[in-house]
Design a protein around this motif. Structure first.
Motif, PDB file in Angstrom:
ATOM      1  N   MET A  69       0.966  -1.394   0.002  1.00  0.00           N
ATOM      2  CA  MET A  69       0.103  -0.055   0.018  1.00  0.00           C
ATOM      3  C   MET A  69       0.828   1.226   0.028  1.00  0.00           C
ATOM      4  O   MET A  69       0.352   2.221  -0.376  1.00  0.00           O
ATOM      5  N   LYS A  70       2.109   1.387   0.242  1.00  0.00           N
ATOM      6  CA  LYS A  70       3.018   2.248   0.584  1.00  0.00           C
ATOM      7  C   LYS A  70       2.954   3.022  -0.916  1.00  0.00           C
ATOM      8  O   LYS A  70       3.341   4.255  -0.915  1.00  0.00           O
ATOM      9  N   ALA A  71       2.735   2.217  -1.946  1.00  0.00           N
ATOM     10  CA  ALA A  71       2.903   2.832  -3.190  1.00  0.00           C
ATOM     11  C   ALA A  71       1.846   3.749  -3.566  1.00  0.00           C
ATOM     12  O   ALA A  71       2.072   4.933  -4.383  1.00  0.00           O
ATOM     13  N   ASN A  72       0.590   3.305  -2.976  1.00  0.00           N
ATOM     14  CA  ASN A  72      -0.483   4.307  -3.391  1.00  0.00           C
ATOM     15  C   ASN A  72      -1.609   4.012  -2.224  1.00  0.00           C
ATOM     16  O   ASN A  72      -2.336   3.110  -2.712  1.00  0.00           O
ATOM     17  N   PRO A  73      -1.835   4.704  -1.268  1.00  0.00           N
ATOM     18  CA  PRO A  73      -2.734   4.220  -0.122  1.00  0.00           C
ATOM     19  C   PRO A  73      -4.027   5.038  -0.452  1.00  0.00           C
ATOM     20  O   PRO A  73      -4.766   5.020   0.466  1.00  0.00           O
ATOM     21  N   VAL A 317       4.084  26.244 -14.563  1.00  0.00           N
ATOM     22  CA  VAL A 317       2.818  25.462 -14.042  1.00  0.00           C
ATOM     23  C   VAL A 317       2.434  25.615 -12.697  1.00  0.00           C
ATOM     24  O   VAL A 317       3.273  26.008 -11.633  1.00  0.00           O
ATOM     25  N   ASN A 318       1.176  25.271 -12.241  1.00  0.00           N
ATOM     26  CA  ASN A 318       0.675  25.347 -11.014  1.00  0.00           C
ATOM     27  C   ASN A 318       1.003  24.431 -10.043  1.00  0.00           C
ATOM     28  O   ASN A 318       0.539  23.985  -9.229  1.00  0.00           O
ATOM     29  N   GLY A 319       1.770  22.971 -10.641  1.00  0.00           N
ATOM     30  CA  GLY A 319       2.255  21.963  -9.854  1.00  0.00           C
ATOM     31  C   GLY A 319       3.786  21.815 -10.038  1.00  0.00           C
ATOM     32  O   GLY A 319       4.481  22.591 -10.631  1.00  0.00           O
ATOM     33  N   GLY A 320       4.125  21.003  -8.987  1.00  0.00           N
ATOM     34  CA  GLY A 320       5.703  20.981  -8.959  1.00  0.00           C
ATOM     35  C   GLY A 320       6.138  19.777  -8.019  1.00  0.00           C
ATOM     36  O   GLY A 320       5.130  19.050  -7.679  1.00  0.00           O
ATOM     37  N   LEU A 321       7.284  20.079  -7.578  1.00  0.00           N
ATOM     38  CA  LEU A 321       7.961  19.076  -6.429  1.00  0.00           C
ATOM     39  C   LEU A 321       7.019  18.921  -5.318  1.00  0.00           C
ATOM     40  O   LEU A 321       7.319  17.819  -4.715  1.00  0.00           O
ATOM     41  N   HIS A 322       6.368  19.983  -4.782  1.00  0.00           N
ATOM     42  CA  HIS A 322       5.757  19.545  -3.729  1.00  0.00           C
ATOM     43  C   HIS A 322       4.424  18.952  -3.852  1.00  0.00           C
ATOM     44  O   HIS A 322       3.983  18.318  -2.688  1.00  0.00           O
ATOM     45  N   HIS A 323       3.940  18.319  -5.034  1.00  0.00           N
ATOM     46  CA  HIS A 323       3.293  17.568  -5.616  1.00  0.00           C
ATOM     47  C   HIS A 323       3.794  16.266  -5.966  1.00  0.00           C
ATOM     48  O   HIS A 323       3.092  15.100  -5.693  1.00  0.00           O
ATOM     49  N   ALA A 395       4.307  10.804  -1.347  1.00  0.00           N
ATOM     50  CA  ALA A 395       5.876  10.921  -1.150  1.00  0.00           C
ATOM     51  C   ALA A 395       6.275  12.252  -1.212  1.00  0.00           C
ATOM     52  O   ALA A 395       7.586  12.546  -1.558  1.00  0.00           O
ATOM     53  N   SER A 396       5.295  13.357  -1.480  1.00  0.00           N
ATOM     54  CA  SER A 396       5.591  14.576  -1.769  1.00  0.00           C
ATOM     55  C   SER A 396       5.542  15.523  -0.723  1.00  0.00           C
ATOM     56  O   SER A 396       4.456  15.355   0.181  1.00  0.00           O
ATOM     57  N   PRO A 397       6.104  16.700  -0.703  1.00  0.00           N
ATOM     58  CA  PRO A 397       6.033  17.659   0.498  1.00  0.00           C
ATOM     59  C   PRO A 397       4.979  18.729   0.393  1.00  0.00           C
ATOM     60  O   PRO A 397       5.191  19.764  -0.008  1.00  0.00           O
ATOM     61  N   HIS A 398       3.676  18.453   0.549  1.00  0.00           N
ATOM     62  CA  HIS A 398       2.436  19.171   0.096  1.00  0.00           C
ATOM     63  C   HIS A 398       2.496  20.365   0.792  1.00  0.00           C
ATOM     64  O   HIS A 398       1.960  21.393   0.315  1.00  0.00           O
ATOM     65  N   GLN A 399       3.220  20.679   2.072  1.00  0.00           N
ATOM     66  CA  GLN A 399       3.052  21.769   2.788  1.00  0.00           C
ATOM     67  C   GLN A 399       4.238  22.795   2.316  1.00  0.00           C
ATOM     68  O   GLN A 399       4.053  23.776   3.077  1.00  0.00           O
ATOM     69  N   PHE A 400       5.192  22.230   1.554  1.00  0.00           N
ATOM     70  CA  PHE A 400       6.166  23.349   1.306  1.00  0.00           C
ATOM     71  C   PHE A 400       5.849  24.501   0.624  1.00  0.00           C
ATOM     72  O   PHE A 400       5.037  24.665  -0.290  1.00  0.00           O
ATOM     73  N   LEU A 401       6.022  25.774   1.295  1.00  0.00           N
ATOM     74  CA  LEU A 401       5.896  26.899   0.736  1.00  0.00           C
ATOM     75  C   LEU A 401       4.249  27.324   0.749  1.00  0.00           C
ATOM     76  O   LEU A 401       3.728  28.248   0.076  1.00  0.00           O
ATOM     77  N   SER A 402       3.592  26.538   1.429  1.00  0.00           N
ATOM     78  CA  SER A 402       2.174  26.817   1.523  1.00  0.00           C
ATOM     79  C   SER A 402       1.220  26.803   0.355  1.00  0.00           C
ATOM     80  O   SER A 402       0.461  27.565   0.211  1.00  0.00           O
ATOM     81  N   GLN A 403       1.548  26.118  -0.684  1.00  0.00           N
ATOM     82  CA  GLN A 403       0.773  26.097  -1.911  1.00  0.00           C
ATOM     83  C   GLN A 403      -0.293  25.155  -1.843  1.00  0.00           C
ATOM     84  O   GLN A 403      -0.635  24.356  -0.721  1.00  0.00           O
ATOM     85  N   PRO A 404      -1.449  25.303  -2.665  1.00  0.00           N
ATOM     86  CA  PRO A 404      -2.626  24.527  -2.756  1.00  0.00           C
ATOM     87  C   PRO A 404      -2.197  23.008  -2.837  1.00  0.00           C
ATOM     88  O   PRO A 404      -1.170  22.671  -3.554  1.00  0.00           O
ATOM     89  N   GLU A 405      -2.649  22.225  -2.355  1.00  0.00           N
ATOM     90  CA  GLU A 405      -2.801  20.812  -2.575  1.00  0.00           C
ATOM     91  C   GLU A 405      -3.356  20.364  -3.455  1.00  0.00           C
ATOM     92  O   GLU A 405      -4.437  21.072  -4.232  1.00  0.00           O
TER      93      GLU A 405
END
Length: 411
Positions: A69-73, A317-323, A395-405
């Protein structure tokens, strides 16, 4: 002249209708409207089903397939998986909650991880899932928790073998490792399990992951089975389960070719026959995550801006390493390589240009594509990152720089 990096072969798992990529039969522009925002991950349930169906045709009939499940829970993905696989393998009590919300029986669920908290162990004992023991201290803690609760713990021993899975993306066995109990210490561990009156189920041997070489996986599987046979004199009870791990990889980068699972399955059938002659009642299990879901998912983001800087085109683009940390190259890559990328609403546009695709974050690490030849894109177009069904969202830092999830959908 800008030199482009090596290009990927066409990604064909998602059909194209007109200029639009489709996911689950839905055109990408319509799916984006349905989701209501970008960025988002989209997983195709039929592709997941087809992958498991095909894998069963290539593996031995008696082999059990578990989903790691760690691959995609994502709960919807796990619910879908419950009807397709024979069991789940967990990495936390949080994943256990998702697993137990499905119809999957607890007796077909196991938990691994080198640092399980006492509370997690209590939850696992109470749930009746099999705990893969990774140290002598953990063994004693499980016994204490089991005694306090009055519930006999179901346990297996995770072995750190003397061998490793050659050519794997991440090696998790062989040499000094935080994972499992060293092979040479197994007789002592098995004796202690017997003394503590724990319900011994068998062994878990996970040597590595993301491997595309059939020969390496075959060698590791054969060594795992030989090791389990060698330990037969020390079992506190007959083996009921032998989890020989996974390691089956998917191609991400130019030059990589898909794993020959037919070759793996043919060799595994012979090795299993040898094991079954000694342990006729035991299940042999492979534990796969990335291989089952990785190619069934895409990450979608939208072009916010387009500019030229000293002769190079940049799409912001509006996505990146945080996602999507993995696609940015910051999740285990030593030298950054591009994932397969497309302009999802301009799939058949002939005009191409060499572009860099970057996210909105204030760091030069926020790169999704470096010097790739893609259809000419404009503000509002949809950028697609393929091979994103595993180790993407969580596996991504969604909270980095407080961007939308980002959002997630299963279609």
């Amino acid at each position: 002249m800008i030199k482009t990096v090596p290009q990927h072969p066409p990604m064909t798992q998602f059909p194209v209708k007109g200029n639009n990529l489709t996911v689950g039969g839905i055109e990408l522009t319509r799916l984006a409207a349905r989701v209501g925002k970008t960025p988002f991950y989209a997983y195709d349930r039929q592709l997941i089903t087809d992958r498991i169906t095909e894998l069963r045709r290539q593996m031995p009939d008696e082999l059990k397939i578990h989903y790691a499940m760690k691959a995609n829970p994502m709960p919807a993905v796990v619910q879908h998986m419950a009807a397709l696989v024979d069991g789940f393998d967990l990495a936390s009590a949080g994943e256990m909650k998702v697993a137990l919300d499905t119809p999957m029986s607890a007796e077909n669920i196991s938990m691994a991880g080198p640092g399980k908290r006492p509370q997690e162990l209590m939850q696992a004992v109470a749930a009746g899932v099999t705990i893969n023991i990774e140290s002598f201290h953990e063994l004693e803690t499980i016994a204490s928790v089991s005694g306090q609760s009055g519930i006999q713990a179901q346990v297996a021993v995770r072995i750190n073998p003397a061998f490793e899975l050659k050519a794997s993306g991440m090696k998790m066995g062989g040499g000094p490792k935080q994972f499992g109990i060293d092979e040479e210490l197994l007789p002592e561990a098995l004796t202690r399990i017997n003394e503590l009156n724990l319900d011994f189920k068998g062994f878990h041997i996970y040597s590595g992951s993301q491997n595309l070489k059939a020969e390496a996986i075959i060698e590791a599987q054969q060594k795992s089975i030989d090791l389990a046979i060698k330990l037969s004199d020390y079992h506190p009870a007959p083996i009921k389960k032998l989890n020989i791990g996974g390691g089956y990889g998917i191609p991400y980068f130019p030059g990589e070719t898909p794993l020959d699972t037919r070759q793996v399955g043919d060799a595994l059938a012979k090795a299993m026959a040898k094991f079954k002659a000694v342990n006729p009642q035991a299940e042999v299990i492979i534990e796969l995550g990335r291989y089952l879901v990785g190619e069934a998912g895409i990450y979608v983001c939208q072009v916010l801006d387009k500019k030229i800087s000293r002769g190079q085109i940049f799409l912001m683009v509006n996505g990146g390493l945080h996602h999507h940390l993995a696609a940015s190259g910051n999740f285990g890559q030593v030298i950054r390589k591009n994932y397969p990328v497309a302009i999802g609403n301009k799939m058949n546009k002939p005009e191409k240009e060499t572009v860099n695709i970057v996210g909105p974050l204030c760091t030069p690490l926020d790169i999704l594509a470096d010097k790739m030849d893609l259809p000419a894109a404009e503000i509002g177009d949809l950028v697609v990152i393929y091979q994103s069904g595993a180790y993407g969202y969580t596996a991504s830092p969604h909270q980095f720089l407080s961007q939308p999830e980002a959002e997630q959908v299963l279609v």
